[in-house]
Design a protein around this motif. Structure first.
Motif, PDB file in Angstrom:
ATOM      1  N   ALA A 236       0.863  -1.183   0.000  1.00  0.00           N
ATOM      2  CA  ALA A 236       0.000   0.000   0.000  1.00  0.00           C
ATOM      3  C   ALA A 236       0.899   1.233   0.000  1.00  0.00           C
ATOM      4  CB  ALA A 236      -0.906   0.012   1.232  1.00  0.00           C
ATOM      5  N   THR A 237       0.487   2.276  -0.692  1.00  0.00           N
ATOM      6  CA  THR A 237       1.284   3.500  -0.682  1.00  0.00           C
ATOM      7  C   THR A 237       1.264   4.106   0.710  1.00  0.00           C
ATOM      8  OG1 THR A 237      -0.572   4.871  -1.379  1.00  0.00           O
ATOM      9  CG2 THR A 237       0.838   3.972  -3.126  1.00  0.00           C
ATOM     10  N   ASP A 238       2.336   4.775   1.081  1.00  0.00           N
ATOM     11  CA  ASP A 238       2.482   5.248   2.460  1.00  0.00           C
ATOM     12  C   ASP A 238       1.655   6.490   2.788  1.00  0.00           C
ATOM     13  OD1 ASP A 238       3.944   7.071   1.033  1.00  0.00           O
ATOM     14  OD2 ASP A 238       5.805   6.771   2.130  1.00  0.00           O
ATOM     15  N   ASP A 239       0.918   7.015   1.825  1.00  0.00           N
ATOM     16  CA  ASP A 239       0.133   8.224   2.091  1.00  0.00           C
ATOM     17  C   ASP A 239      -1.360   7.957   2.336  1.00  0.00           C
ATOM     18  OD1 ASP A 239      -0.274   7.431  -0.524  1.00  0.00           O
ATOM     19  OD2 ASP A 239      -0.309   9.454  -1.327  1.00  0.00           O
ATOM     20  N   ILE A 240      -1.769   6.686   2.431  1.00  0.00           N
ATOM     21  CA  ILE A 240      -3.178   6.366   2.657  1.00  0.00           C
ATOM     22  C   ILE A 240      -3.547   6.646   4.109  1.00  0.00           C
ATOM     23  CG2 ILE A 240      -4.905   4.521   2.693  1.00  0.00           C
ATOM     24  CD1 ILE A 240      -3.318   3.188   0.429  1.00  0.00           C
TER      25      ILE A 240
ATOM     26  N   VAL B 245      -9.538   4.648  -2.227  1.00  0.00           N
ATOM     27  CA  VAL B 245      -8.427   3.808  -2.667  1.00  0.00           C
ATOM     28  C   VAL B 245      -8.869   2.903  -3.812  1.00  0.00           C
ATOM     29  CG1 VAL B 245      -7.250   3.843  -0.443  1.00  0.00           C
ATOM     30  CG2 VAL B 245      -8.928   2.070  -0.899  1.00  0.00           C
ATOM     31  N   VAL B 246      -7.894   2.430  -4.571  1.00  0.00           N
ATOM     32  CA  VAL B 246      -8.121   1.511  -5.682  1.00  0.00           C
ATOM     33  C   VAL B 246      -7.456   0.189  -5.332  1.00  0.00           C
ATOM     34  CG1 VAL B 246      -7.690   1.097  -8.135  1.00  0.00           C
ATOM     35  CG2 VAL B 246      -8.147   3.414  -7.336  1.00  0.00           C
ATOM     36  N   LEU B 247      -8.172  -0.914  -5.490  1.00  0.00           N
ATOM     37  CA  LEU B 247      -7.637  -2.247  -5.223  1.00  0.00           C
ATOM     38  C   LEU B 247      -7.152  -2.845  -6.541  1.00  0.00           C
ATOM     39  CD1 LEU B 247     -10.554  -3.396  -2.937  1.00  0.00           C
ATOM     40  CD2 LEU B 247      -8.356  -2.470  -2.222  1.00  0.00           C
ATOM     41  N   VAL B 248      -5.878  -3.217  -6.584  1.00  0.00           N
ATOM     42  CA  VAL B 248      -5.250  -3.718  -7.806  1.00  0.00           C
ATOM     43  C   VAL B 248      -4.653  -5.096  -7.540  1.00  0.00           C
ATOM     44  CG1 VAL B 248      -3.425  -3.281  -9.503  1.00  0.00           C
ATOM     45  CG2 VAL B 248      -4.698  -1.365  -8.530  1.00  0.00           C
TER      46      VAL B 248
ATOM     47  N   ILE C  98      -7.388  -3.424 -12.090  1.00  0.00           N
ATOM     48  CA  ILE C  98      -8.216  -2.825 -11.049  1.00  0.00           C
ATOM     49  C   ILE C  98      -9.317  -3.813 -10.694  1.00  0.00           C
ATOM     50  CG2 ILE C  98      -9.833  -0.970 -10.497  1.00  0.00           C
ATOM     51  CD1 ILE C  98      -8.155   0.833 -12.332  1.00  0.00           C
ATOM     52  N   ARG C  99      -9.412  -4.142  -9.402  1.00  0.00           N
ATOM     53  CA  ARG C  99     -10.403  -5.108  -8.932  1.00  0.00           C
ATOM     54  C   ARG C  99     -11.518  -4.464  -8.131  1.00  0.00           C
ATOM     55  NH1 ARG C  99      -8.763 -10.552  -9.456  1.00  0.00           N
ATOM     56  NH2 ARG C  99      -7.296 -10.512 -11.192  1.00  0.00           N
ATOM     57  N   GLY C 100     -11.309  -3.220  -7.697  1.00  0.00           N
ATOM     58  CA  GLY C 100     -12.347  -2.550  -6.935  1.00  0.00           C
ATOM     59  C   GLY C 100     -11.894  -1.189  -6.456  1.00  0.00           C
ATOM     60  N   VAL C 101     -12.831  -0.431  -5.927  1.00  0.00           N
ATOM     61  CA  VAL C 101     -12.543   0.872  -5.322  1.00  0.00           C
ATOM     62  C   VAL C 101     -13.323   0.938  -4.015  1.00  0.00           C
ATOM     63  CG1 VAL C 101     -12.087   2.096  -7.480  1.00  0.00           C
ATOM     64  CG2 VAL C 101     -14.403   1.984  -6.609  1.00  0.00           C
ATOM     65  N   GLY C 102     -12.827   1.755  -3.104  1.00  0.00           N
ATOM     66  CA  GLY C 102     -13.511   1.868  -1.831  1.00  0.00           C
ATOM     67  C   GLY C 102     -12.883   2.906  -0.929  1.00  0.00           C
ATOM     68  N   THR C 103     -13.239   2.834   0.344  1.00  0.00           N
ATOM     69  CA  THR C 103     -12.797   3.792   1.342  1.00  0.00           C
ATOM     70  C   THR C 103     -11.889   3.091   2.339  1.00  0.00           C
ATOM     71  OG1 THR C 103     -14.895   4.955   1.124  1.00  0.00           O
ATOM     72  CG2 THR C 103     -13.597   5.431   3.082  1.00  0.00           C
ATOM     73  N   ALA C 104     -10.714   3.659   2.561  1.00  0.00           N
ATOM     74  CA  ALA C 104      -9.772   3.099   3.532  1.00  0.00           C
ATOM     75  C   ALA C 104     -10.361   3.225   4.933  1.00  0.00           C
ATOM     76  CB  ALA C 104      -8.437   3.826   3.457  1.00  0.00           C
TER      77      ALA C 104
ATOM     78  N   SER D 106       0.108   2.101   6.944  1.00  0.00           N
ATOM     79  CA  SER D 106       1.049   1.411   7.829  1.00  0.00           C
ATOM     80  C   SER D 106       0.355   0.283   8.584  1.00  0.00           C
ATOM     81  CB  SER D 106       1.688   2.392   8.804  1.00  0.00           C
ATOM     82  OG  SER D 106       0.695   3.035   9.584  1.00  0.00           O
ATOM     83  N   ALA D 107      -0.879   0.493   9.013  1.00  0.00           N
ATOM     84  CA  ALA D 107      -1.636  -0.558   9.689  1.00  0.00           C
ATOM     85  C   ALA D 107      -2.021  -1.663   8.711  1.00  0.00           C
ATOM     86  CB  ALA D 107      -2.870   0.031  10.351  1.00  0.00           C
ATOM     87  N   MET D 108      -2.375  -1.288   7.479  1.00  0.00           N
ATOM     88  CA  MET D 108      -2.738  -2.293   6.478  1.00  0.00           C
ATOM     89  C   MET D 108      -1.608  -3.290   6.265  1.00  0.00           C
ATOM     90  SD  MET D 108      -4.557  -0.099   3.500  1.00  0.00           S
ATOM     91  CE  MET D 108      -5.989   0.920   3.802  1.00  0.00           C
ATOM     92  N   ILE D 109      -0.387  -2.807   6.290  1.00  0.00           N
ATOM     93  CA  ILE D 109       0.767  -3.655   6.013  1.00  0.00           C
ATOM     94  C   ILE D 109       1.253  -4.383   7.264  1.00  0.00           C
ATOM     95  CG2 ILE D 109       3.182  -3.621   5.279  1.00  0.00           C
ATOM     96  CD1 ILE D 109       2.361  -1.270   3.430  1.00  0.00           C
ATOM     97  N   ASN D 110       1.219  -3.731   8.431  1.00  0.00           N
ATOM     98  CA  ASN D 110       1.822  -4.293   9.641  1.00  0.00           C
ATOM     99  C   ASN D 110       0.892  -5.154  10.484  1.00  0.00           C
ATOM    100  OD1 ASN D 110       4.401  -3.130   9.227  1.00  0.00           O
ATOM    101  ND2 ASN D 110       3.600  -1.176   9.908  1.00  0.00           N
ATOM    102  N   LEU D 111      -0.423  -4.964  10.382  1.00  0.00           N
ATOM    103  CA  LEU D 111      -1.356  -5.766  11.166  1.00  0.00           C
ATOM    104  C   LEU D 111      -1.729  -7.031  10.408  1.00  0.00           C
ATOM    105  CD1 LEU D 111      -3.723  -2.966  12.538  1.00  0.00           C
ATOM    106  CD2 LEU D 111      -1.835  -4.109  13.730  1.00  0.00           C
ATOM    107  N   ASN D 112      -2.158  -8.049  11.139  1.00  0.00           N
ATOM    108  CA  ASN D 112      -2.511  -9.316  10.524  1.00  0.00           C
ATOM    109  C   ASN D 112      -4.004  -9.594  10.476  1.00  0.00           C
ATOM    110  OD1 ASN D 112       0.160 -10.105  10.005  1.00  0.00           O
ATOM    111  ND2 ASN D 112       0.402 -10.689  12.135  1.00  0.00           N
ATOM    112  N   GLU D 113      -4.792  -8.746  11.113  1.00  0.00           N
ATOM    113  CA  GLU D 113      -6.233  -8.944  11.070  1.00  0.00           C
ATOM    114  C   GLU D 113      -6.954  -7.620  11.149  1.00  0.00           C
ATOM    115  OE1 GLU D 113      -7.447  -9.880  15.599  1.00  0.00           O
ATOM    116  OE2 GLU D 113      -6.432 -11.508  14.545  1.00  0.00           O
TER     117      GLU D 113
END
Length: 60
Positions: free
Chosen positions: A16-20, A26-29, A34-40, A45-52
């Motif tokens: 994930a880009t670090d500015d989210i 956001v765009v899901l790729v 492109i597989r979808g769009v939505g709201t973060a 940082s949490a998207m990458i570092n957390l597991n759930e």
């Protein structure tokens, strides 16, 4: 395309880009498609570092 009522959970996020920030659009790729769009729901940082948890609320 993802079901518009789904929420993208963390185990599916590899990068994930670090500015989210929460509430950013956001765009899901996957494989450069492109597989979808939505709201973060959390910062990148949490998207990458957390597991759930829920990362993106996908919209149709």
């Amino acid at each position: 395309m993802l079901n518009p009522h789904h929420t993208f959970i963390l185990w599916g996020i590899n990068n994930a880009t670090d500015d989210i920030k929460p509430y950013d659009e956001v765009v899901l790729v996957h494989n450069n498609e492109i597989r979808g769009v939505g709201t973060a729901l959390m910062p990148s940082s949490a998207m990458i570092n957390l597991n759930e948890g829920m990362a993106v609320k996908v919209r149709g």
